[in-house]
Enzyme design. Sequence first.
Site, PDB file in Angstrom:
ATOM      1  N   GLU A 161     -29.460  95.576  27.677  1.00 27.37           N
ATOM      2  CA  GLU A 161     -30.864  95.946  27.522  1.00 27.37           C
ATOM      3  C   GLU A 161     -30.937  97.465  27.377  1.00 27.37           C
ATOM      4  O   GLU A 161     -30.451  98.184  28.244  1.00 27.37           O
ATOM      5  CB  GLU A 161     -31.684  95.556  28.757  1.00 27.37           C
ATOM      6  CG  GLU A 161     -31.677  94.106  29.127  1.00 27.37           C
ATOM      7  CD  GLU A 161     -32.462  93.867  30.410  1.00 27.37           C
ATOM      8  OE1 GLU A 161     -33.165  94.803  30.874  1.00 27.37           O
ATOM      9  OE2 GLU A 161     -32.392  92.763  30.960  1.00 27.37           O
ATOM     10  N   ASP A 177     -40.725 100.095  36.977  1.00 21.18           N
ATOM     11  CA  ASP A 177     -39.451 100.744  37.235  1.00 21.18           C
ATOM     12  C   ASP A 177     -39.420 101.457  38.578  1.00 21.18           C
ATOM     13  O   ASP A 177     -40.381 102.111  38.985  1.00 21.18           O
ATOM     14  CB  ASP A 177     -39.141 101.768  36.128  1.00 21.18           C
ATOM     15  CG  ASP A 177     -38.990 101.119  34.767  1.00 21.18           C
ATOM     16  OD1 ASP A 177     -38.633  99.931  34.732  1.00 21.18           O
ATOM     17  OD2 ASP A 177     -39.235 101.794  33.755  1.00 21.18           O
TER      18      ASP A 177
END
Length: 269
Positions: free
Chosen positions: A49, A60
């Site tokens: 990814e 995140d």
Amino acid sequence: MSKSAAKIDQALAGGRAALIGYLPAGYPSVEESIEAGIELARGGADLIEIGVPYSDPVMDGSVIQAATTEALARGFRVASVFDVVRGITEATADLGTAVLVMTYWNPVVRMGVDEFARRLAEAGGAGLITPDLIPDEAEEWFEASDRYGLDRVFLVAPSSTPERMAMTAKACRGFTYAVSLMGVTGARTAVDAAARDVVEAARAAGAERVCVGLGVSTAEHVREIADYADGVIVGSALVSAQRDGGPSAVGRLASELSAGLSRTTAAGA
């Protein structure tokens, strides 16, 4: 068959789960992120990814936020993600590593969904992972991904209702991304017990391949998840390795993590 599905199935046929590694594009530079991706593949990652740095990364954790903030501060532009994908896919052609882009949806819309999809396909990319896009609002992406033969990976979580789980599983192509916990990314000392339940619920809803991410950082975590999931997704630990030791450290960690991929039970049987 999709590139992602083919790599996962190849791993499963070999008696192991697939290893999926995340790295941000442009960190600490475009060139070094390409090098890190190559090392990740050589170290044993089946899928990679490549994250698009974004100014509002709500999913995140601190490690990835710091890396993407640095990439943006150094002038990263969204179009450079295609250079990263191309660089990795060309250098790992002998391995057939599937390279996907993980991105919040706004950068795709800004460029144009068709334009983004076209350029990703031309760069050799396998598809998109879209953490903040739900199938209900993805009609334009469905059309573009079909047009260019790209995988589309949506997320399911412990909070997903059976109806949402079924809709998401049906919309995915390649694999379904099972979030192991409610929260943001980041290395943790233990994997949330809810991960197994999410995988089972996704399979019951029709998902053909289910891969687990968030909080996975050690070979022990990988070994635990590999017994019931089709793939194990590692992010923050690899980004930390890149930060502290550069591309070669990413490759070494990938090799260590790969040691935990063999299954001891017949998952999904």
